[in-house]
Motif scaffolding. Structure first.
Motif, PDB file in Angstrom:
ATOM      1  N   THR A   2       1.290  -0.981   0.060  1.00 16.96           N
ATOM      2  CA  THR A   2      -0.314  -0.239  -0.052  1.00 16.96           C
ATOM      3  C   THR A   2       0.984   1.227   0.123  1.00 16.96           C
ATOM      4  O   THR A   2       2.160   1.550   0.262  1.00 16.96           O
ATOM      5  CB  THR A   2      -0.597  -0.417   1.277  1.00 16.96           C
ATOM      6  N   ALA A   3       0.138   2.651  -0.428  1.00 20.80           N
ATOM      7  CA  ALA A   3       1.260   4.078  -0.414  1.00 20.80           C
ATOM      8  C   ALA A   3       1.444   3.861   1.133  1.00 20.80           C
ATOM      9  O   ALA A   3       2.322   4.625   1.212  1.00 20.80           O
ATOM     10  CB  ALA A   3      -0.027   4.839  -0.679  1.00 20.80           C
ATOM     11  N   ASP A   4       1.211   3.177   2.423  1.00 26.59           N
ATOM     12  CA  ASP A   4       1.072   3.629   3.596  1.00 26.59           C
ATOM     13  C   ASP A   4       2.887   3.105   4.065  1.00 26.59           C
ATOM     14  O   ASP A   4       3.649   3.233   4.385  1.00 26.59           O
ATOM     15  CB  ASP A   4       0.629   3.674   4.450  1.00 26.59           C
ATOM     16  N   THR A   5       3.285   1.362   3.272  1.00 26.35           N
ATOM     17  CA  THR A   5       3.683   0.447   3.734  1.00 26.35           C
ATOM     18  C   THR A   5       5.491   1.037   2.358  1.00 26.35           C
ATOM     19  O   THR A   5       5.714  -0.076   2.552  1.00 26.35           O
ATOM     20  CB  THR A   5       3.894  -0.551   3.410  1.00 26.35           C
ATOM     21  N   LYS A   6       5.307   1.934   1.222  1.00 23.29           N
ATOM     22  CA  LYS A   6       5.974   2.235   0.451  1.00 23.29           C
ATOM     23  C   LYS A   6       7.332   2.774   1.183  1.00 23.29           C
ATOM     24  O   LYS A   6       7.749   3.500   1.551  1.00 23.29           O
ATOM     25  CB  LYS A   6       5.506   2.763  -0.900  1.00 23.29           C
ATOM     26  N   THR A   7       8.776   2.660   0.251  1.00 17.46           N
ATOM     27  CA  THR A   7       9.618   2.919   0.593  1.00 17.46           C
ATOM     28  C   THR A   7       9.468   4.417  -0.058  1.00 17.46           C
ATOM     29  O   THR A   7       8.811   4.430  -0.768  1.00 17.46           O
ATOM     30  CB  THR A   7      10.805   2.388   0.488  1.00 17.46           C
ATOM     31  N   PRO A   8      10.583   5.174   0.409  1.00 15.88           N
ATOM     32  CA  PRO A   8      11.085   6.157  -0.559  1.00 15.88           C
ATOM     33  C   PRO A   8      11.186   6.503  -1.905  1.00 15.88           C
ATOM     34  O   PRO A   8      10.621   6.694  -2.797  1.00 15.88           O
ATOM     35  CB  PRO A   8      11.796   7.155   0.148  1.00 15.88           C
ATOM     36  N   LEU A   9      12.238   4.885  -2.203  1.00 15.36           N
ATOM     37  CA  LEU A   9      12.621   4.621  -2.877  1.00 15.36           C
ATOM     38  C   LEU A   9      11.269   3.883  -3.773  1.00 15.36           C
ATOM     39  O   LEU A   9      11.438   4.402  -5.140  1.00 15.36           O
ATOM     40  CB  LEU A   9      13.669   3.567  -3.460  1.00 15.36           C
ATOM     41  N   HIS A  11       8.486   5.086  -4.249  1.00 12.91           N
ATOM     42  CA  HIS A  11       6.963   6.422  -4.178  1.00 12.91           C
ATOM     43  C   HIS A  11       8.036   7.038  -5.990  1.00 12.91           C
ATOM     44  O   HIS A  11       7.145   7.728  -6.107  1.00 12.91           O
ATOM     45  CB  HIS A  11       7.259   6.879  -3.045  1.00 12.91           C
ATOM     46  N   VAL A  12       9.284   7.216  -5.112  1.00 11.47           N
ATOM     47  CA  VAL A  12      10.256   7.298  -6.694  1.00 11.47           C
ATOM     48  C   VAL A  12       9.774   7.371  -7.869  1.00 11.47           C
ATOM     49  O   VAL A  12      10.283   7.656  -8.817  1.00 11.47           O
ATOM     50  CB  VAL A  12      11.506   8.546  -5.417  1.00 11.47           C
ATOM     51  N   ASN A  13      10.009   6.198  -7.449  1.00  6.45           N
ATOM     52  CA  ASN A  13      10.429   5.548  -9.010  1.00  6.45           C
ATOM     53  C   ASN A  13       8.623   5.200  -9.230  1.00  6.45           C
ATOM     54  O   ASN A  13       8.772   5.665 -10.922  1.00  6.45           O
ATOM     55  CB  ASN A  13      10.530   3.699  -8.767  1.00  6.45           C
ATOM     56  N   ASP A  14       7.627   5.329  -8.345  1.00  8.81           N
ATOM     57  CA  ASP A  14       6.407   5.137  -9.272  1.00  8.81           C
ATOM     58  C   ASP A  14       6.598   6.652  -9.818  1.00  8.81           C
ATOM     59  O   ASP A  14       5.970   6.876 -10.800  1.00  8.81           O
ATOM     60  CB  ASP A  14       5.600   5.011  -7.949  1.00  8.81           C
ATOM     61  N   THR A  15       7.032   7.765  -8.985  1.00 12.24           N
ATOM     62  CA  THR A  15       7.164   9.127 -10.005  1.00 12.24           C
ATOM     63  C   THR A  15       6.836   9.773 -10.855  1.00 12.24           C
ATOM     64  O   THR A  15       7.138   9.994 -12.233  1.00 12.24           O
ATOM     65  CB  THR A  15       7.611  10.243  -8.410  1.00 12.24           C
ATOM     66  N   ILE A  71      11.915  14.795 -14.372  1.00 14.13           N
ATOM     67  CA  ILE A  71      12.734  13.271 -14.958  1.00 14.13           C
ATOM     68  C   ILE A  71      14.315  12.970 -14.509  1.00 14.13           C
ATOM     69  O   ILE A  71      14.371  11.961 -13.885  1.00 14.13           O
ATOM     70  CB  ILE A  71      11.939  12.493 -16.408  1.00 14.13           C
ATOM     71  N   SER A  72      15.137  13.497 -15.185  1.00  6.34           N
ATOM     72  CA  SER A  72      16.111  13.308 -15.036  1.00  6.34           C
ATOM     73  C   SER A  72      16.633  13.605 -12.907  1.00  6.34           C
ATOM     74  O   SER A  72      16.976  12.892 -12.842  1.00  6.34           O
ATOM     75  CB  SER A  72      17.098  14.077 -15.519  1.00  6.34           C
ATOM     76  N   GLU A  73      15.906  14.375 -12.911  1.00  4.38           N
ATOM     77  CA  GLU A  73      16.531  15.095 -11.330  1.00  4.38           C
ATOM     78  C   GLU A  73      15.975  14.154 -10.416  1.00  4.38           C
ATOM     79  O   GLU A  73      16.082  13.514  -9.851  1.00  4.38           O
ATOM     80  CB  GLU A  73      15.650  16.306 -11.031  1.00  4.38           C
ATOM     81  N   PHE A  74      14.279  13.081 -11.259  1.00  6.03           N
ATOM     82  CA  PHE A  74      14.226  11.956 -10.158  1.00  6.03           C
ATOM     83  C   PHE A  74      14.420  11.052 -10.200  1.00  6.03           C
ATOM     84  O   PHE A  74      15.089  10.551  -8.895  1.00  6.03           O
ATOM     85  CB  PHE A  74      12.877  12.255 -10.631  1.00  6.03           C
ATOM     86  N   GLU A  75      15.424  11.186 -11.691  1.00  7.56           N
ATOM     87  CA  GLU A  75      15.784   9.031 -11.636  1.00  7.56           C
ATOM     88  C   GLU A  75      17.274   9.585 -10.775  1.00  7.56           C
ATOM     89  O   GLU A  75      17.888   8.715 -10.602  1.00  7.56           O
ATOM     90  CB  GLU A  75      16.298   9.445 -13.117  1.00  7.56           C
ATOM     91  N   ALA A  76      18.689  11.188 -10.804  1.00 11.42           N
ATOM     92  CA  ALA A  76      18.992  10.866 -10.051  1.00 11.42           C
ATOM     93  C   ALA A  76      19.049  10.236  -8.710  1.00 11.42           C
ATOM     94  O   ALA A  76      19.773   9.792  -7.608  1.00 11.42           O
ATOM     95  CB  ALA A  76      19.455  11.827  -9.911  1.00 11.42           C
ATOM     96  N   LEU A  77      17.510  11.085  -7.842  1.00 14.32           N
ATOM     97  CA  LEU A  77      17.353  10.667  -6.317  1.00 14.32           C
ATOM     98  C   LEU A  77      16.624   9.236  -6.224  1.00 14.32           C
ATOM     99  O   LEU A  77      17.572   8.638  -5.205  1.00 14.32           O
ATOM    100  CB  LEU A  77      16.109  12.198  -6.433  1.00 14.32           C
ATOM    101  N   ALA A  78      16.616   8.527  -7.185  1.00 14.49           N
ATOM    102  CA  ALA A  78      16.270   7.296  -6.943  1.00 14.49           C
ATOM    103  C   ALA A  78      17.391   6.279  -7.301  1.00 14.49           C
ATOM    104  O   ALA A  78      17.657   5.231  -6.138  1.00 14.49           O
ATOM    105  CB  ALA A  78      15.426   6.755  -8.649  1.00 14.49           C
ATOM    106  N   ALA A  79      18.846   6.991  -7.439  1.00 15.89           N
ATOM    107  CA  ALA A  79      20.387   6.342  -7.993  1.00 15.89           C
ATOM    108  C   ALA A  79      20.830   6.795  -6.375  1.00 15.89           C
ATOM    109  O   ALA A  79      21.491   6.089  -6.037  1.00 15.89           O
ATOM    110  CB  ALA A  79      21.112   6.904  -8.677  1.00 15.89           C
ATOM    111  N   GLU A  80      20.190   7.770  -5.714  1.00 15.24           N
ATOM    112  CA  GLU A  80      20.921   8.366  -4.270  1.00 15.24           C
ATOM    113  C   GLU A  80      20.262   7.224  -2.934  1.00 15.24           C
ATOM    114  O   GLU A  80      21.136   6.471  -3.155  1.00 15.24           O
ATOM    115  CB  GLU A  80      20.357   9.294  -4.388  1.00 15.24           C
ATOM    116  N   LEU A  81      19.028   6.733  -3.734  1.00 16.89           N
ATOM    117  CA  LEU A  81      17.664   6.306  -2.785  1.00 16.89           C
ATOM    118  C   LEU A  81      18.468   4.450  -2.709  1.00 16.89           C
ATOM    119  O   LEU A  81      17.842   3.558  -2.289  1.00 16.89           O
ATOM    120  CB  LEU A  81      16.933   6.451  -3.058  1.00 16.89           C
ATOM    121  N   GLN A  82      19.142   4.153  -3.722  1.00 13.09           N
ATOM    122  CA  GLN A  82      19.542   2.630  -3.816  1.00 13.09           C
ATOM    123  C   GLN A  82      20.373   1.878  -2.811  1.00 13.09           C
ATOM    124  O   GLN A  82      21.484   3.084  -1.831  1.00 13.09           O
ATOM    125  CB  GLN A  82      19.929   2.096  -5.362  1.00 13.09           C
ATOM    126  N   PRO A  83      19.419   1.270  -2.143  1.00 12.43           N
ATOM    127  CA  PRO A  83      20.750   0.706  -0.975  1.00 12.43           C
ATOM    128  C   PRO A  83      21.558  -0.417  -1.852  1.00 12.43           C
ATOM    129  O   PRO A  83      21.619  -0.496  -2.902  1.00 12.43           O
ATOM    130  CB  PRO A  83      19.920  -0.659  -0.384  1.00 12.43           C
TER     131      PRO A  83
END
Length: 91
Positions: A2-9, A11-15, A71-83
Motif C-alpha cells: 500500500t501507499a503507507d508501506t512503500k519506501t521512499p525509493l 515512491h520516487v520510482n512510481d513518480t 525526470i532526470s532529477e528524479f532518476e538521480a534521486l532514485a539512484a541515490e536512494l538505492q540501497p
C-alpha cells in the motif's frame, strides 16, 4: 504494497514512471498539434487565430522541457536512494 508501506525509493520510482507516461502523451500531443498547425496555418491566420495556437505550442514545449528536467532529477534521486549492493560473502 500500500501507499503507507512503500519506501521512499518506491515512491520516487512510481513518480518517475508517471512522469514518463506524461512525457509520452505530451510528445504525441505536440506532434498532433504541430501537424494541425501546418495544415491550417493559412486559414488560422486569415481568422486571426494563429497566436492562440502558437501560444499553446510554446507552453506545451515548455511543459515537455520541464518534464525532461524533472525526470532526470528524479532518476538521480532514485539512484541515490538505492540501497548499496550486498557484499558477496554476506547472506
Amino acid at each position: 504494497m500500500t501507499a503507507d508501506t512503500k519506501t521512499p525509493l518506491e515512491h520516487v520510482n512510481d513518480t518517475v514512471l508517471q512522469l514518463k507516461e506524461m512525457r509520452h502523451y505530451s510528445k504525441n500531443n505536440v506532434e498532433l498539434l504541430t501537424t494541425q498547425w501546418l495544415l491550417f496555418d493559412g486559414e488560422l491566420s486569415k481568422l486571426k487565430q494563429q497566436k492562440k495556437i502558437e501560444d499553446l505550442m510554446t507552453r506545451q514545449g515548455e511543459f515537455y522541457d520541464a518534464l525532461e528536467t524533472t525526470i532526470s532529477e528524479f532518476e538521480a534521486l532514485a539512484a541515490e536512494l538505492q540501497p548499496p549492493p550486498e557484499e558477496a560473502g554476506q547472506a
